[in-house]
Every structure is written in structure tokens, then in C-alpha cells.
Scaffold this active site. Structure first.
Site, PDB file in Angstrom:
ATOM      1  N   HIS A  29      -3.429  -0.214  -4.728  1.00 25.04           N
ATOM      2  CA  HIS A  29      -2.805  -1.484  -5.075  1.00 25.04           C
ATOM      3  C   HIS A  29      -2.984  -1.671  -6.571  1.00 25.04           C
ATOM      4  O   HIS A  29      -4.093  -1.845  -7.044  1.00 25.04           O
ATOM      5  CB  HIS A  29      -3.469  -2.639  -4.344  1.00 25.04           C
ATOM      6  CG  HIS A  29      -3.388  -2.534  -2.855  1.00 25.04           C
ATOM      7  ND1 HIS A  29      -2.197  -2.595  -2.178  1.00 25.04           N
ATOM      8  CD2 HIS A  29      -4.329  -2.359  -1.920  1.00 25.04           C
ATOM      9  CE1 HIS A  29      -2.426  -2.468  -0.879  1.00 25.04           C
ATOM     10  NE2 HIS A  29      -3.703  -2.306  -0.694  1.00 25.04           N
ATOM     11  N   TYR A  63      -8.313  -9.539   3.222  1.00 25.99           N
ATOM     12  CA  TYR A  63      -9.497  -8.706   3.488  1.00 25.99           C
ATOM     13  C   TYR A  63     -10.281  -8.354   2.228  1.00 25.99           C
ATOM     14  O   TYR A  63     -11.394  -7.855   2.306  1.00 25.99           O
ATOM     15  CB  TYR A  63      -9.129  -7.439   4.285  1.00 25.99           C
ATOM     16  CG  TYR A  63      -8.160  -6.463   3.643  1.00 25.99           C
ATOM     17  CD1 TYR A  63      -8.523  -5.734   2.521  1.00 25.99           C
ATOM     18  CD2 TYR A  63      -6.900  -6.258   4.192  1.00 25.99           C
ATOM     19  CE1 TYR A  63      -7.634  -4.824   1.947  1.00 25.99           C
ATOM     20  CE2 TYR A  63      -6.014  -5.356   3.621  1.00 25.99           C
ATOM     21  CZ  TYR A  63      -6.386  -4.641   2.503  1.00 25.99           C
ATOM     22  OH  TYR A  63      -5.525  -3.749   1.941  1.00 25.99           O
ATOM     23  N   GLU A  64      -9.688  -8.625   1.058  1.00 29.99           N
ATOM     24  CA  GLU A  64     -10.430  -8.402  -0.182  1.00 29.99           C
ATOM     25  C   GLU A  64     -11.334  -9.594  -0.483  1.00 29.99           C
ATOM     26  O   GLU A  64     -12.057  -9.583  -1.486  1.00 29.99           O
ATOM     27  CB  GLU A  64      -9.440  -8.179  -1.343  1.00 29.99           C
ATOM     28  CG  GLU A  64      -8.632  -6.897  -1.186  1.00 29.99           C
ATOM     29  CD  GLU A  64      -7.450  -6.825  -2.139  1.00 29.99           C
ATOM     30  OE1 GLU A  64      -7.522  -6.042  -3.094  1.00 29.99           O
ATOM     31  OE2 GLU A  64      -6.476  -7.566  -1.921  1.00 29.99           O
ATOM     32  N   HIS A  68      -7.396   5.104   5.148  1.00 31.91           N
ATOM     33  CA  HIS A  68      -6.522   4.579   4.099  1.00 31.91           C
ATOM     34  C   HIS A  68      -5.884   5.704   3.269  1.00 31.91           C
ATOM     35  O   HIS A  68      -4.768   5.539   2.766  1.00 31.91           O
ATOM     36  CB  HIS A  68      -7.333   3.618   3.216  1.00 31.91           C
ATOM     37  CG  HIS A  68      -6.509   2.845   2.226  1.00 31.91           C
ATOM     38  ND1 HIS A  68      -5.451   2.042   2.603  1.00 31.91           N
ATOM     39  CD2 HIS A  68      -6.576   2.757   0.871  1.00 31.91           C
ATOM     40  CE1 HIS A  68      -4.913   1.485   1.518  1.00 31.91           C
ATOM     41  NE2 HIS A  68      -5.570   1.912   0.454  1.00 31.91           N
ATOM     42  N   ASN A  70       1.261   5.745   9.679  1.00 35.10           N
ATOM     43  CA  ASN A  70       0.413   6.367  10.705  1.00 35.10           C
ATOM     44  C   ASN A  70       0.837   5.802  12.051  1.00 35.10           C
ATOM     45  O   ASN A  70       1.444   4.741  12.107  1.00 35.10           O
ATOM     46  CB  ASN A  70      -1.074   6.029  10.440  1.00 35.10           C
ATOM     47  CG  ASN A  70      -1.307   4.521  10.399  1.00 35.10           C
ATOM     48  OD1 ASN A  70      -1.065   3.868   9.375  1.00 35.10           O
ATOM     49  ND2 ASN A  70      -1.744   3.961  11.507  1.00 35.10           N
ATOM     50  N   MET A  72      -1.849  -5.470   7.696  1.00 35.73           N
ATOM     51  CA  MET A  72      -2.757  -6.531   7.231  1.00 35.73           C
ATOM     52  C   MET A  72      -2.143  -7.360   6.103  1.00 35.73           C
ATOM     53  O   MET A  72      -2.867  -7.914   5.281  1.00 35.73           O
ATOM     54  CB  MET A  72      -4.068  -5.914   6.736  1.00 35.73           C
ATOM     55  CG  MET A  72      -4.712  -4.951   7.730  1.00 35.73           C
ATOM     56  SD  MET A  72      -6.115  -4.087   6.994  1.00 35.73           S
ATOM     57  CE  MET A  72      -6.390  -2.787   8.201  1.00 35.73           C
ATOM     58  N   SER A  73      -0.823  -7.428   6.058  1.00 36.62           N
ATOM     59  CA  SER A  73      -0.211  -8.191   4.955  1.00 36.62           C
ATOM     60  C   SER A  73       1.042  -8.892   5.436  1.00 36.62           C
ATOM     61  O   SER A  73       1.235  -9.097   6.630  1.00 36.62           O
ATOM     62  CB  SER A  73       0.136  -7.240   3.799  1.00 36.62           C
ATOM     63  OG  SER A  73       1.182  -6.367   4.170  1.00 36.62           O
ATOM     64  N   HIS A 111      -4.820  -9.196  -0.780  1.00 36.30           N
ATOM     65  CA  HIS A 111      -4.993  -9.308   0.678  1.00 36.30           C
ATOM     66  C   HIS A 111      -6.160 -10.239   1.005  1.00 36.30           C
ATOM     67  O   HIS A 111      -7.111 -10.345   0.246  1.00 36.30           O
ATOM     68  CB  HIS A 111      -5.317  -7.938   1.293  1.00 36.30           C
ATOM     69  CG  HIS A 111      -4.239  -6.914   1.120  1.00 36.30           C
ATOM     70  ND1 HIS A 111      -4.094  -6.180  -0.029  1.00 36.30           N
ATOM     71  CD2 HIS A 111      -3.256  -6.489   1.969  1.00 36.30           C
ATOM     72  CE1 HIS A 111      -3.073  -5.350   0.114  1.00 36.30           C
ATOM     73  NE2 HIS A 111      -2.543  -5.510   1.303  1.00 36.30           N
ATOM     74  N   SER A 123       0.834  -1.205   0.000  1.00 38.96           N
ATOM     75  CA  SER A 123       0.000   0.000   0.000  1.00 38.96           C
ATOM     76  C   SER A 123       0.860   1.244   0.000  1.00 38.96           C
ATOM     77  O   SER A 123       1.733   1.414   0.846  1.00 38.96           O
ATOM     78  CB  SER A 123      -0.862   0.063   1.269  1.00 38.96           C
ATOM     79  OG  SER A 123      -1.691  -1.051   1.355  1.00 38.96           O
ATOM     80  N   ALA A 131       2.792  -0.948   4.268  1.00 35.87           N
ATOM     81  CA  ALA A 131       2.442   0.228   5.059  1.00 35.87           C
ATOM     82  C   ALA A 131       2.006  -0.304   6.417  1.00 35.87           C
ATOM     83  O   ALA A 131       1.308  -1.308   6.484  1.00 35.87           O
ATOM     84  CB  ALA A 131       1.290   0.976   4.400  1.00 35.87           C
TER      85      ALA A 131
HETATM   86  O1  GMP Z   1      -4.631   1.462   4.996  1.00 35.23           O
HETATM   87  C1  GMP Z   1      -4.748   0.093   5.190  1.00 35.23           C
HETATM   88  C2  GMP Z   1      -3.608  -0.663   4.551  1.00 35.23           C
HETATM   89  O2  GMP Z   1      -2.360  -0.206   5.088  1.00 35.23           O
HETATM   90  C3  GMP Z   1      -3.686  -2.134   4.824  1.00 35.23           C
HETATM   91  O3  GMP Z   1      -3.274  -2.831   3.666  1.00 35.23           O
HETATM   92  C4  GMP Z   1      -2.726  -2.368   5.997  1.00 35.23           C
HETATM   93  O4  GMP Z   1      -1.877  -3.466   5.762  1.00 35.23           O
HETATM   94  C5  GMP Z   1      -1.865  -1.098   6.094  1.00 35.23           C
HETATM   95  N1  GMP Z   1      -1.917  -0.337   7.378  1.00 35.23           N
HETATM   96  C6  GMP Z   1      -1.415   0.918   7.520  1.00 35.23           C
HETATM   97  N2  GMP Z   1      -1.581   1.361   8.775  1.00 35.23           N
HETATM   98  C7  GMP Z   1      -2.194   0.375   9.475  1.00 35.23           C
HETATM   99  C8  GMP Z   1      -2.620   0.245  10.854  1.00 35.23           C
HETATM  100  O5  GMP Z   1      -2.496   1.148  11.683  1.00 35.23           O
HETATM  101  N3  GMP Z   1      -3.199  -0.932  11.179  1.00 35.23           N
HETATM  102  C9  GMP Z   1      -3.373  -1.948  10.283  1.00 35.23           C
HETATM  103  N4  GMP Z   1      -3.941  -3.083  10.677  1.00 35.23           N
HETATM  104  N5  GMP Z   1      -2.999  -1.840   8.995  1.00 35.23           N
HETATM  105  C10 GMP Z   1      -2.403  -0.699   8.583  1.00 35.23           C
END
Ligand code: GMP
Length: 266
Positions: free
Chosen positions: A66, A90-91, A241, A229, A205-206, A88, A35, A118
Site C-alpha cells: 500500500h 486493521y492498521e 499477503h 487467492n 478487508m476494505s 484500513h 492491495s 484484492a
Molecule cells: O492480503 C490481505 C489484503 O488483501 C487485505 O487488504 C484484504 O483486503 C485482501 N484479501 C485478499 N485475499 C483475501 C482473503 O481471502 N480474505 C480476506 N479477508 N482478505 C483478502
């Protein structure tokens, strides 16, 4: 997810199609851009690009930021595959689909893989825009790409050799433990406190499933998070996001240069 033979056959078919489309029989190293990392691609190099949707077994990613292409480039002495965009869980995709890019890279000859992502930063002192090497992970996705089944050692999963190489480029590079969650929601502040207690420094999340699949395929792994962040509850601000993608944009040039140098020295 299919049997081990099915997934291997699909990765081999994708690697063969890739070799044909890029006119490059084998590649040495692959870089997965997560990301927000896409803007860093051109800093690493330009070359022939193949849409993932034209290759066996790939599902086009659905989330903004992506892409969905694989670029073949030469960096120094190395033939490199740049995976622009990843799949991912989550998709709504299966674990097999999530790790198909890594298995394809391995089938294409890659002995090294760089997984970027990210992530939310959880450690005191981490700042937005900072790259952090992954030293280890907590796989909190409750699944594995190896179901089916294989016992695989995950000691030194994130190569200490490659972390040393990266530190020779930028001695100020920090490292930390990445917690991989299923998403797609961000964490609650209570979950972030739990993850901190569990020893995590970064959350996302990856990456974790891909790293496991790479290790099973005998590929050396380097993981690099961009802190996009501070994790939930640490600033009082809500997470989104867009902020993640913007942080990637701002750091793209710097991250691209770091990756290019790492690829050369890896
Ligand atoms: O913005 C969401 C995407 O960025 C996802 O693909 C996450 O892998 C990643 N990401 C960026 N910051 C965070 C966070 O604070 N928590 C989580 N779980 N994912 C994040």
C-alpha cells in the site's frame, strides 16, 4: 471520528491542498488502487504525484503493497485522481481515516469513484487473477462511516450503469457480492462456508466503508475485485499477503488497461 462538520472540513482542506499541488482546480473521477493494484497505476496514466502525508487528514498506510500518494492524471477528457494506497481499519485507523480519501475525492469534485481491491474468491469457477465486478456488498465490519448520524439508501450502491459500461469493454466480466470483514486475520474455513451461505462470492478487508461514504457524498461507485487467492479452506493451502501481492503483479498490465478504458467511458 469527529463530527460531520470536522470530517467535511478536513476533506475540503485536503482537496484544496491537492488542487494547489496538482495545479488542477477540480477532478472528475477517482480510482482507489487496493492491495497489489499499485503496479497497474502507470497503465492508467502518469502525472503529478502528491504524498498523502503532505495532505491534511491522511495517515500513511503501514502495510507493504500500500503506497501513500495521490496522482493527478488526464485520461481522455477526464481529470482523474489515482489514490495509490488506502487506509484500513486493521492498521488501527479510525473509520473516519479509512474514508478520508473518498471524502477528499468528493470534495475535489469527483462524481464517480472506482474502488479496487484484492479479494479471496469463494464462488465455484472463480480463478486467481480474475477481475470480478462488485454487484453488492455485505458490510460485516460492524461499523459505518455515517455514525453521527445519517440515513442513506444503499440500493444499487455499486452502479448498475457502470457495470454495464464495464461489460461493454469486456463482455466476459463476472460480478459478485463482496463481503467486507475487519481483518487483519484471514478467515477460517468455517467462516468461509458461513459467508458462502450468506450469499457472498468475494471476501476482503476494505471497500465497504468507502462505498458507503461515497454514496453519502452523492458519488457514483464502481467496485472491482481482483481474485488474488481462493478463500480459506477451498484449496487446502494456507493464505498469505505475499501471494496476494504477487497475483496483483501478474495481472497489473491487464487490470490497468481495463481501468483506463473504464475511466474513459464512465
Ligand atoms: O492480503 C490481505 C489484503 O488483501 C487485505 O487488504 C484484504 O483486503 C485482501 N484479501 C485478499 N485475499 C483475501 C482473503 O481471502 N480474505 C480476506 N479477508 N482478505 C483478502
Amino acid at each position: 471520528t469527529g463530527t460531520k462538520q470536522d470530517t467535511q472540513a478536513l476533506a475540503t482542506a485536503a482537496a484544496e491542498a491537492l488542487a494547489e499541488r496538482t495545479a488542477t482546480a477540480t477532478h472528475d473521477l477517482a480510482v482507489v488502487l487496493g492491495s497489489g493494484w499499485r503496479p497497474a497505476a502507470d497503465e492508467i496514466g502518469t502525472g503529478t504525484e502528491v504524498a498523502m502525508s503532505d495532505l491534511p487528514g491522511f495517515t500513511p498506510p503501514v502495510v507493504e503493497g500500500h503506497g501513500g500518494a495521490i496522482r493527478s492524471i488526464e485520461v481522455g477528457e477526464k481529470r482523474v485522481l489515482l489514490l495509490l494506497g488506502r487506509t484500513h481499519r486493521y492498521e488501527g485507523h479510525s473509520v473516519g481515516q479509512v474514508v478520508h480519501g473518498v471524502r477528499t475525492a468528493a470534495a475535489a469534485g469527483c462524481r464517480t469513484i472506482v474502488l479496487t481491491n484484492a479479494a479471496g474468491g469463494m464462488r465455484q469457477g472463480f480463478t486467481v487473477g480474475q477481475p470480478v465486478m462488485i454487484s453488492d456488498h455485505l458490510n460485516l465490519t460492524a461499523t459505518s462511516p455515517l455514525i453521527g448520524a445519517q440515513f442513506v439508501d444503499l440500493t444499487d450502491l455499486y452502479s448498475s450503469r457502470l457495470r454495464e459500461v464495464a461489460r461493454s469493454i469486456d463482455p466476459s466480466l463476472q460480478e459478485g457480492v463482496y463481503a467486507g470483514l475487519p481483518g487483519p486475520h484471514f478467515e477460517t474455513p468455517a467462516e468461509i462456508r458461513m459467508l458462502q451461505t450468506m450469499g457472498a462470492d468475494l471476501v476482503g478487508m476494505s471497500t465497504v466503508l468507502e462505498a458507503i461514504a461515497a454514496r453519502a457524498a452523492g458519488v457514483e461507485v464502481f467496485g472491482l475485485s481482483l481474485v488474488t487467492n481462493l478463500a480459506a479452506g477451498l484449496t487446502g493451502e494456507p493464505l498469505n499477503h505475499i501471494e496476494v501481492l504477487e497475483a496483483g503483479q501478474r495481472s497489473a498490465a491487464q487490470m490497468g488497461k481495463l481501468l483506463r478504458e473504464l475511466v474513459i467511458r464512465a
